[in-house]
Scaffold this active site. Structure first.
Site, PDB file in Angstrom:
ATOM      1  N   ASN A 142      -1.647 -10.967   8.198  1.00 19.19           N
ATOM      2  CA  ASN A 142      -2.302  -9.947   8.743  1.00 19.19           C
ATOM      3  C   ASN A 142      -3.730 -10.351   7.842  1.00 19.19           C
ATOM      4  O   ASN A 142      -4.236 -11.083   6.313  1.00 19.19           O
ATOM      5  CB  ASN A 142      -2.014  -8.568   7.649  1.00 19.19           C
ATOM      6  N   GLU A 143      -5.024 -11.016   8.264  1.00 15.55           N
ATOM      7  CA  GLU A 143      -6.356 -11.283   8.078  1.00 15.55           C
ATOM      8  C   GLU A 143      -6.335 -12.195   7.493  1.00 15.55           C
ATOM      9  O   GLU A 143      -6.820 -11.998   5.949  1.00 15.55           O
ATOM     10  CB  GLU A 143      -6.563 -10.051   7.118  1.00 15.55           C
ATOM     11  N   ARG A 189       3.296  -0.350  12.970  1.00 11.80           N
ATOM     12  CA  ARG A 189       2.977  -1.358  12.545  1.00 11.80           C
ATOM     13  C   ARG A 189       2.847  -1.087  11.158  1.00 11.80           C
ATOM     14  O   ARG A 189       2.471  -0.412  10.337  1.00 11.80           O
ATOM     15  CB  ARG A 189       1.720  -2.800  13.620  1.00 11.80           C
ATOM     16  N   ASP A 234       2.787   0.602  -7.939  1.00  9.13           N
ATOM     17  CA  ASP A 234       4.207   1.212  -8.838  1.00  9.13           C
ATOM     18  C   ASP A 234       4.715   2.220  -8.153  1.00  9.13           C
ATOM     19  O   ASP A 234       6.425   2.136  -7.200  1.00  9.13           O
ATOM     20  CB  ASP A 234       3.516   1.511  -9.927  1.00  9.13           C
ATOM     21  N   HIS A 242      -1.523  -5.344 -12.997  1.00  7.90           N
ATOM     22  CA  HIS A 242      -0.870  -4.623 -14.424  1.00  7.90           C
ATOM     23  C   HIS A 242      -2.005  -5.604 -15.282  1.00  7.90           C
ATOM     24  O   HIS A 242      -1.887  -4.789 -16.545  1.00  7.90           O
ATOM     25  CB  HIS A 242       1.106  -5.483 -14.789  1.00  7.90           C
ATOM     26  N   TYR A 299     -13.689  -2.390  11.164  1.00  7.38           N
ATOM     27  CA  TYR A 299     -13.790  -1.215  11.114  1.00  7.38           C
ATOM     28  C   TYR A 299     -15.166  -0.962  11.037  1.00  7.38           C
ATOM     29  O   TYR A 299     -15.754   0.094  12.041  1.00  7.38           O
ATOM     30  CB  TYR A 299     -13.612  -1.050   9.561  1.00  7.38           C
ATOM     31  N   GLN A 339       0.929  -1.359   0.481  1.00  5.54           N
ATOM     32  CA  GLN A 339       0.201  -0.028  -0.091  1.00  5.54           C
ATOM     33  C   GLN A 339       0.626   1.250   0.215  1.00  5.54           C
ATOM     34  O   GLN A 339       0.612   2.055  -0.532  1.00  5.54           O
ATOM     35  CB  GLN A 339      -0.997  -0.206   1.312  1.00  5.54           C
ATOM     36  N   ASN A 399      -8.375  -7.266  13.846  1.00  3.04           N
ATOM     37  CA  ASN A 399      -8.838  -5.785  13.021  1.00  3.04           C
ATOM     38  C   ASN A 399      -9.954  -5.654  12.750  1.00  3.04           C
ATOM     39  O   ASN A 399     -10.731  -6.686  12.467  1.00  3.04           O
ATOM     40  CB  ASN A 399      -7.979  -5.627  11.744  1.00  3.04           C
ATOM     41  N   GLU A 412      -5.094  -2.977  13.966  1.00  2.00           N
ATOM     42  CA  GLU A 412      -5.921  -2.297  12.950  1.00  2.00           C
ATOM     43  C   GLU A 412      -7.353  -1.639  13.017  1.00  2.00           C
ATOM     44  O   GLU A 412      -8.249  -2.797  13.577  1.00  2.00           O
ATOM     45  CB  GLU A 412      -5.659  -2.505  11.256  1.00  2.00           C
ATOM     46  N   HIS A 439       1.592  -9.313   4.633  1.00  3.77           N
ATOM     47  CA  HIS A 439       0.575  -8.569   4.692  1.00  3.77           C
ATOM     48  C   HIS A 439      -0.022  -8.717   2.866  1.00  3.77           C
ATOM     49  O   HIS A 439       0.321  -6.931   2.234  1.00  3.77           O
ATOM     50  CB  HIS A 439       0.764  -7.887   5.297  1.00  3.77           C
TER      51      HIS A 439
HETATM   52  C1  GBH Z   1      -7.790  -4.247   6.159  1.00  6.99           C
HETATM   53  O1  GBH Z   1      -9.047  -4.669   5.919  1.00  6.99           O
HETATM   54  C2  GBH Z   1      -6.618  -4.614   5.985  1.00  6.99           C
HETATM   55  O2  GBH Z   1      -5.724  -5.008   6.600  1.00  6.99           O
HETATM   56  C3  GBH Z   1      -5.805  -3.042   5.225  1.00  6.99           C
HETATM   57  O3  GBH Z   1      -4.335  -3.487   4.590  1.00  6.99           O
HETATM   58  C4  GBH Z   1      -6.651  -2.545   4.392  1.00  6.99           C
HETATM   59  O4  GBH Z   1      -6.472  -0.769   4.321  1.00  6.99           O
HETATM   60  C5  GBH Z   1      -8.036  -1.718   5.561  1.00  6.99           C
HETATM   61  O5  GBH Z   1      -8.372  -2.554   5.676  1.00  6.99           O
HETATM   62  C6  GBH Z   1      -8.924  -0.587   5.256  1.00  6.99           C
HETATM   63  O6  GBH Z   1      -9.698  -1.697   4.000  1.00  6.99           O
HETATM   64  O7  GBH Z   1     -17.464  -5.311   0.613  1.00  6.99           O
HETATM   65  O8  GBH Z   1     -16.923  -6.442  -0.799  1.00  6.99           O
HETATM   66  O9  GBH Z   1     -16.116  -4.076  -1.072  1.00  6.99           O
HETATM   67  C7  GBH Z   1     -10.131  -4.715   6.064  1.00  6.99           C
HETATM   68  C8  GBH Z   1     -10.433  -5.376   4.832  1.00  6.99           C
HETATM   69  C9  GBH Z   1     -11.129  -4.881   2.752  1.00  6.99           C
HETATM   70  C10 GBH Z   1     -12.448  -5.424   4.552  1.00  6.99           C
HETATM   71  C11 GBH Z   1     -11.999  -4.820   2.039  1.00  6.99           C
HETATM   72  C12 GBH Z   1     -13.694  -4.518   3.469  1.00  6.99           C
HETATM   73  C13 GBH Z   1     -14.152  -4.068   1.752  1.00  6.99           C
HETATM   74  C14 GBH Z   1     -15.771  -5.871   1.044  1.00  6.99           C
HETATM   75  N1  GBH Z   1     -11.335  -4.414   3.835  1.00  6.99           N
HETATM   76  N2  GBH Z   1     -13.176  -5.162   2.586  1.00  6.99           N
HETATM   77  S1  GBH Z   1     -16.220  -5.661   0.372  1.00  6.99           S
END
Ligand code: GBH
Length: 531
Positions: free
Chosen positions: A191-192, A101, A76, A63, A335, A43, A333, A406, A146
């Protein structure tokens, strides 16, 4: 009579005043609680083929199939942290955090995936970062994987679906312990895992972006768990003298019952088991192995679907023992949250494909329209979720040491990111509540240091505490309001609702705060005088 009423009223108001002052006091994190900030290699690094780095599955996907990324972009260059690492260590230092991290790019270290060829430039790159962090007394917490697998291992082995990967991953981890383990004392193997397996092999989402639901995902999970355990044991035996800790990080969108009935509570439990339990039950539960509900459902459904055996592979007793107790800390993690209900008809292909992870779980996930939106379609703000989730972990796994590895929120950009500030304050308050419930949370790592490449969403969603000007040649970083507030949270170990002074236009805010304080004091004094 009226006098008496007024008298009681004043006492009542006084009590409210005192309580609010006292509750403020309680909302602080313990002295030894660790705060951190996170990123991941693909990232932020850029330099995708610089100085001998090999191709990763994300280089390959972006790509060869740019149309699968929302803005057809790739990593890139991204924030060009490969060149700007010094600046980035300074950003971390500015925040005053205890932990940084970050992840190591496997193909930057081993361009072909195998340890027979080590890329010296890659080793130098991470050595520089690690040494710079340590000079500032910042603890590096390194994620070994990751998501950026060397493409050669995808092409040659089939990636995580081939059990060969277990040894190859262990070799890679061994190189990292040898090269960096004298200074890195906090490692995370993965990670995940759920994203690594389900979102990459079960649907067109994460690289390598296969769409083969319900089968390779479980092979992936199986190999990943074996690889994790192998690396854990190697670290504890061969690298014992390094005296570090090693754990794993799962992820969850916290489930809540759609309606308060038994049916939906079962959906909540099943959801927890399929996301967290799939990987953490084998490691953390007393009996080991996959969660019972996964073993039974997938076996039964596979049978109904005409497979000769369960699509979920089984572990030998020896393997079960080998995987148990292989994590020094429980990384999680999170959100956002879901509302869940059971998929009444298990055979209902209209709702879920058959076979598939979603169909195996048999749960329908939605979100509450009233929860605040973010910059990502999947992420709505629901702070109570994290407390609920942490308590589930506490009860399910006998209160392990937890790091929230996270947590954060996206928007579409801008420096006055009030919503991000509110998100951190409210999620951290919810974590404090969980800690008051007895949860053993030792650290919190905010996501993310700066705006970066957000996987399939490209550059359209911003999670950073620092803004990155992707158009400028040096990818200029600028602190957002959230960086200033987070810095204060880290320093005081308290959530910080007084963020208005950080807004450029702060007319009136200080005086408002002062008047509220004055009123509080007057009311309290008054109550005391009368009583
Ligand atoms: C984290 O995982 C990642 O570890 C991190 O790299 C990332 O930047 C961060 O989340 C924020 O996304 O409903 O099908 O569109 C959580 C990964 C990826 C969870 C996208 C939700 C969407 C699924 N996230 N995902 S969808």
């Amino acid at each position: 009579m009226t006098n008496l009423l007024g008298y009681f009223l004043r006492i009542l108001i006084g009590i409210v005043g005192i309580t609010s002052l006292v509750t403020c006091q309680l909302s602080s994190f313990p002295e030894d609680f660790k705060f951190g900030i996170g990123t991941s290699s693909y990232q932020i690094e850029g330099g995708w083929n610089a100085d001998g780095k090999g191709e990763s599955i994300w280089d390959h996907l972006t790509h060869t199939r740019p149309e699968s990324i929302v803005d057809q972009s790739n990593g890139d260059v991204t924030t060009d942290s490969y060149k700007n690492w010094k600046r980035d260590v300074e950003l971390v230092r500015e925040l005053g955090v205890d932990i940084y991290r970050f992840s190591i790019s496997w193909p930057r270290i081993l361009p072909n995936g195998y340890k027979n060829h080590i890329n010296k430039a890659g080793i130098d790159y991470y050595n520089n970062i690690i040494n710079a962090l340590l000079a500032y007394n910042i603890t590096p917490m390194v994620t070994i994987y990751h998501w950026d697998l060397p493409q050669k291992l995808q092409d040659g082995l089939g990636g995580w679906t081939n059990s060969e990967i277990v040894d190859v991953y262990a070799d890679y981890a061994e190189v990292l312990f040898e090269q960096f383990g004298d200074r890195v004392k906090m490692w995370t193997t993965f990670n995940e895992p759920w994203h690594i397996c389900e979102q990459a092999y079960g649907q067109h989402y994460m690289a390598p972006s296969f769409d083969i639901p319900g089968i390779p995902i479980y092979l992936c999970g199986h190999n990943l768990l074996k690889a994790h355990a192998k690396v854990y044991h190697m670290y504890k035996l061969k690298f014992k003298h390094q005296k570090g800790t090693i754990g794993i990080t799962a992820d969850i969108t916290t489930p809540h019952p759609l309606k308060h009935n038994e049916h939906d509570y079962e959906a909540v439990e099943r959801n927890f088991q399929f996301y967290i339990g799939w990987f953490m039950h084998p490691i953390y539960s007393k009996i080991g192995n996959y969660p019972k509900v996964m073993i039974e459902r997938i076996k039964e459904l596979s049978h109904q679907q005409g497979f000769s055996k369960s699509r979920l592979p089984s572990f030998t007793d020896h393997e079960i023992k080998l995987i148990q107790n292989t994590s020094d800390f429980f990384g999680i993690n999170t959100y956002t949250s879901f509302l869940v209900t059971l998929n009444d008809d298990d055979k209902n292909p209209a709702k879920h494909r058959v076979p598939s992870f979603q169909h195996d779980m048999g749960v329908i996930e939605t979100q509450d329209e009233s929860w605040d939106k973010s910059g990502s379609p999947w992420l709505r703000v629901h702070p109570p979720g994290i407390r609920h989730m942490l308590n589930w972990i506490r009860k399910e796994y006998d209160n392990p040491v937890v790091y929230v590895t996270e947590n954060g929120v996206s928007d579409k950009g801008g420096l006055n990111d009030v919503k991000r500030v509110e998100y951190f304050n409210s999620y951290l308050t919810s974590i404090l509540n969980a800690m008051n419930d007895g949860c053993n949370v030792r650290g919190y790592i905010a996501w993310s240091l700066m705006d970066s490449y957000e996987w399939k969403a490209g550059y359209t969603e911003k999670f950073g505490l620092y803004h990155v000007d992707f158009k400028s040649p040096d990818k200029t970083r600028t602190p957002k309001m959230s960086a200033k507030v987070y810095k204060n949270i880290v320093k005081t170990h308290k959530v910080d609702w007084n963020y208005m002074p950080y807004v450029d236009d702060k007319s009136g805010t200080t005086s408002t705060k002062l008047s509220i304080l004055l009123i509080c004091i007057l009311v309290t004094l008054n109550a005391f005088k009368l009583s």
